[in-house]
Design a protein around this motif. Structure first.
Motif, PDB file in Angstrom:
ATOM      1  N   GLN A  11       0.831  -1.205   0.000  1.00 50.58           N
ATOM      2  CA  GLN A  11       0.000   0.000   0.000  1.00 50.58           C
ATOM      3  C   GLN A  11       0.865   1.254   0.000  1.00 50.58           C
ATOM      4  O   GLN A  11       2.012   1.235   0.486  1.00 50.58           O
ATOM      5  CB  GLN A  11      -0.916  -0.006   1.228  1.00 50.58           C
ATOM      6  CG  GLN A  11      -2.041  -1.008   1.145  1.00 50.58           C
ATOM      7  CD  GLN A  11      -3.046  -0.840   2.272  1.00 50.58           C
ATOM      8  OE1 GLN A  11      -2.718  -0.336   3.341  1.00 50.58           O
ATOM      9  NE2 GLN A  11      -4.285  -1.257   2.022  1.00 50.58           N
ATOM     10  N   ALA A  12       0.299   2.314  -0.514  1.00 59.55           N
ATOM     11  CA  ALA A  12       1.000   3.597  -0.492  1.00 59.55           C
ATOM     12  C   ALA A  12       1.404   3.941   0.936  1.00 59.55           C
ATOM     13  O   ALA A  12       0.631   3.744   1.879  1.00 59.55           O
ATOM     14  CB  ALA A  12       0.122   4.676  -1.086  1.00 59.55           C
ATOM     15  N   GLY A  13       2.615   4.435   1.076  1.00 59.32           N
ATOM     16  CA  GLY A  13       3.154   4.755   2.387  1.00 59.32           C
ATOM     17  C   GLY A  13       3.948   3.618   3.015  1.00 59.32           C
ATOM     18  O   GLY A  13       4.628   3.827   4.028  1.00 59.32           O
ATOM     19  N   GLY A  14       3.828   2.457   2.439  1.00 57.29           N
ATOM     20  CA  GLY A  14       4.517   1.295   2.969  1.00 57.29           C
ATOM     21  C   GLY A  14       5.962   1.199   2.514  1.00 57.29           C
ATOM     22  O   GLY A  14       6.483   2.088   1.832  1.00 57.29           O
ATOM     23  N   SER A  15       6.581   0.111   2.928  1.00 53.49           N
ATOM     24  CA  SER A  15       7.996  -0.124   2.629  1.00 53.49           C
ATOM     25  C   SER A  15       8.180  -1.497   2.011  1.00 53.49           C
ATOM     26  O   SER A  15       7.352  -2.403   2.199  1.00 53.49           O
ATOM     27  CB  SER A  15       8.838  -0.022   3.903  1.00 53.49           C
ATOM     28  OG  SER A  15       8.734   1.260   4.477  1.00 53.49           O
ATOM     29  N   LEU A  16       9.290  -1.622   1.310  1.00 56.23           N
ATOM     30  CA  LEU A  16       9.620  -2.890   0.683  1.00 56.23           C
ATOM     31  C   LEU A  16      11.132  -2.946   0.526  1.00 56.23           C
ATOM     32  O   LEU A  16      11.768  -1.906   0.269  1.00 56.23           O
ATOM     33  CB  LEU A  16       8.943  -2.985  -0.689  1.00 56.23           C
ATOM     34  CG  LEU A  16       8.551  -4.343  -1.260  1.00 56.23           C
ATOM     35  CD1 LEU A  16       7.611  -5.098  -0.303  1.00 56.23           C
ATOM     36  CD2 LEU A  16       7.864  -4.157  -2.605  1.00 56.23           C
ATOM     37  N   ARG A  17      11.705  -4.127   0.685  1.00 52.80           N
ATOM     38  CA  ARG A  17      13.137  -4.277   0.455  1.00 52.80           C
ATOM     39  C   ARG A  17      13.372  -5.290  -0.646  1.00 52.80           C
ATOM     40  O   ARG A  17      12.939  -6.445  -0.542  1.00 52.80           O
ATOM     41  CB  ARG A  17      13.871  -4.716   1.717  1.00 52.80           C
ATOM     42  CG  ARG A  17      15.398  -4.670   1.545  1.00 52.80           C
ATOM     43  CD  ARG A  17      16.155  -5.073   2.783  1.00 52.80           C
ATOM     44  NE  ARG A  17      16.209  -6.511   2.950  1.00 52.80           N
ATOM     45  CZ  ARG A  17      17.131  -7.136   3.694  1.00 52.80           C
ATOM     46  NH1 ARG A  17      18.046  -6.426   4.340  1.00 52.80           N
ATOM     47  NH2 ARG A  17      17.101  -8.446   3.819  1.00 52.80           N
ATOM     48  N   LEU A  18      14.063  -4.857  -1.663  1.00 56.99           N
ATOM     49  CA  LEU A  18      14.441  -5.733  -2.758  1.00 56.99           C
ATOM     50  C   LEU A  18      15.865  -6.235  -2.538  1.00 56.99           C
ATOM     51  O   LEU A  18      16.700  -5.523  -1.986  1.00 56.99           O
ATOM     52  CB  LEU A  18      14.360  -5.003  -4.093  1.00 56.99           C
ATOM     53  CG  LEU A  18      13.035  -4.316  -4.418  1.00 56.99           C
ATOM     54  CD1 LEU A  18      13.116  -3.697  -5.812  1.00 56.99           C
ATOM     55  CD2 LEU A  18      11.875  -5.272  -4.311  1.00 56.99           C
ATOM     56  N   SER A  19      16.115  -7.439  -3.002  1.00 57.89           N
ATOM     57  CA  SER A  19      17.449  -8.021  -2.942  1.00 57.89           C
ATOM     58  C   SER A  19      17.914  -8.371  -4.346  1.00 57.89           C
ATOM     59  O   SER A  19      17.103  -8.698  -5.214  1.00 57.89           O
ATOM     60  CB  SER A  19      17.444  -9.288  -2.086  1.00 57.89           C
ATOM     61  OG  SER A  19      17.012  -9.020  -0.771  1.00 57.89           O
ATOM     62  N   SER A  73       8.091   4.932   2.244  1.00 55.21           N
ATOM     63  CA  SER A  73       7.115   5.958   1.836  1.00 55.21           C
ATOM     64  C   SER A  73       6.733   5.783   0.372  1.00 55.21           C
ATOM     65  O   SER A  73       6.730   6.730  -0.414  1.00 55.21           O
ATOM     66  CB  SER A  73       7.686   7.362   2.066  1.00 55.21           C
ATOM     67  OG  SER A  73       8.014   7.553   3.428  1.00 55.21           O
ATOM     68  N   LEU A  74       6.427   4.551   0.030  1.00 54.23           N
ATOM     69  CA  LEU A  74       6.164   4.238  -1.377  1.00 54.23           C
ATOM     70  C   LEU A  74       4.905   4.923  -1.887  1.00 54.23           C
ATOM     71  O   LEU A  74       3.938   5.118  -1.134  1.00 54.23           O
ATOM     72  CB  LEU A  74       6.057   2.721  -1.555  1.00 54.23           C
ATOM     73  CG  LEU A  74       7.414   2.007  -1.543  1.00 54.23           C
ATOM     74  CD1 LEU A  74       7.231   0.519  -1.314  1.00 54.23           C
ATOM     75  CD2 LEU A  74       8.157   2.262  -2.844  1.00 54.23           C
TER      76      LEU A  74
END
Length: 118
Positions: free
Chosen positions: A13-21, A85-86
């Protein structure tokens, strides 16, 4: 054979975070720079940032600095892209790439989809 394998994409969701590897294998990358790029539907590929395996601070696209953080784990041959803060406009396929410093990117991963819902 050089392989770059991205993982960690998904729906957030907007405002969320994610980590890519991005796991790199197939050669010694000490002289290489790793890059993150993204491509949204109907748009050209966009530069996100870079980091050198040998050290130094990451470099970011000005528009993304402050929300995106690139880091590396040399022991794991893995580079990370932490996104916070996506926004829906961050929706894209994210790619990692590798290349010798100042010589462009020769190797690319298959990409991982990031979708940010509003």
């Amino acid at each position: 054979q050089v392989q770059l394998v991205e993982s960690g994409g998904g729906l957030v969701q907007a405002g969320g975070s994610l980590r890519l590897s991005c796991a790199a294998s197939g050669r010694t990358f000490s002289s290489y720079v790793m890059g993150w790029f993204r491509q949204a539907p109907g748009k050209e590929r966009e530069f996100v940032g870079t980091i050198k395996w040998s050290g130094g601070n990451p470099y970011y696209a000005a528009s993304l600095k402050g929300r995106f953080t690139i880091s590396r784990d040399n022991a794991k041959n893995t580079v990370y892209l932490q996104m916070s803060s996506l926004k829906p406009e961050d929706t894209a396929v994210y790619y990692c790439a590798a290349g010798l410093v100042d010589q462009g990117f020769d190797y690319w991963g298959q990409g991982t989809q990031v979708t940010v819902s509003s």
